[in-house]
Design a protein around this motif. Sequence first.
Motif, short mmCIF file in Angstrom:
data_model
loop_
_atom_site.label_atom_id
_atom_site.label_comp_id
_atom_site.label_asym_id
_atom_site.label_seq_id
_atom_site.Cartn_x
_atom_site.Cartn_y
_atom_site.Cartn_z
N GLU A 1 -15.27 45.15 79.29
CA GLU A 1 -16.46 45.09 78.44
C GLU A 1 -16.60 43.73 77.75
OE1 GLU A 1 -18.10 47.30 74.39
OE2 GLU A 1 -16.54 48.26 75.60
N ARG B 1 -16.07 49.57 85.32
CA ARG B 1 -16.81 48.97 84.19
C ARG B 1 -17.55 47.70 84.63
NH1 ARG B 1 -18.65 49.65 78.83
NH2 ARG B 1 -19.73 47.68 78.59
N LEU B 2 -16.90 46.84 85.41
CA LEU B 2 -17.54 45.61 85.87
C LEU B 2 -18.72 45.92 86.80
CD1 LEU B 2 -14.39 43.38 86.45
CD2 LEU B 2 -16.11 43.12 84.63
N GLN C 1 -20.58 48.63 86.66
CA GLN C 1 -21.64 49.12 85.78
C GLN C 1 -22.37 47.94 85.13
OE1 GLN C 1 -20.18 51.59 82.61
NE2 GLN C 1 -22.16 51.74 81.61
N ASP C 2 -21.62 46.94 84.66
CA ASP C 2 -22.24 45.75 84.06
C ASP C 2 -23.11 45.00 85.06
OD1 ASP C 2 -21.03 46.38 81.68
OD2 ASP C 2 -19.48 44.83 81.81
N ARG C 3 -22.64 44.89 86.32
CA ARG C 3 -23.43 44.23 87.37
C ARG C 3 -24.75 44.96 87.59
NH1 ARG C 3 -18.84 43.85 91.45
NH2 ARG C 3 -17.52 42.44 90.29
N ASN D 1 -26.37 46.82 85.44
CA ASN D 1 -27.23 46.60 84.26
C ASN D 1 -27.90 45.23 84.33
OD1 ASN D 1 -26.54 49.10 83.33
ND2 ASN D 1 -24.99 48.36 81.90
N VAL D 2 -27.17 44.22 84.81
CA VAL D 2 -27.72 42.88 84.91
C VAL D 2 -28.84 42.86 85.97
CG1 VAL D 2 -27.21 40.52 85.67
CG2 VAL D 2 -25.70 41.67 84.07
#
Length: 171
Positions: A131, A160-161, A163-165, A167-168
Amino acid sequence: MDFRFVAPDLRELDLASAELLACCIWSDVRPVRGTAGLIDFRLAGRLSRLSRERFLEGATGEVLLVPGRPRLPFDKVLIFGLGPRPSFSDLGYADAVKHIARALERLHVARAVVELPGRADGALTAERAAELLVPAIASDAHDAWWLVEDLDGQRRMGARLEQDRRNVRRA
């Protein structure tokens, strides 16, 4: 930037195709542990010797560059000090990641194997480390980091990474 994973094992590290290895040590934990401990073993106790001579202390902000070859597949090894383990926090993690990223930029290293601060001994969970990771790296000068993680950490951090990708991409 692309994040990949490598297990905390000398054989696995030998297969990583990166020019530099970055790892962390505490000022109050001896002998050194985690990836630094593996490197110390491969370098025949060189880090332990430097620590006994007080050349390497592990103080917050300390950085030591050691040649990796011929005993390691990396040209360079960077050791980052984290200070005393009990005082480690999210802020200390973010500052250390920024420090690692800036050092790699200054050395013009785009691909590196990186042991994230505090992850070797669980001072920070894999999810929390993931995060805080991307916001701490402000530059696009990095192509890929191979993160040193055990299988459980790889699974948790990878989720988690990813999920972040997503979102981006949506933004």
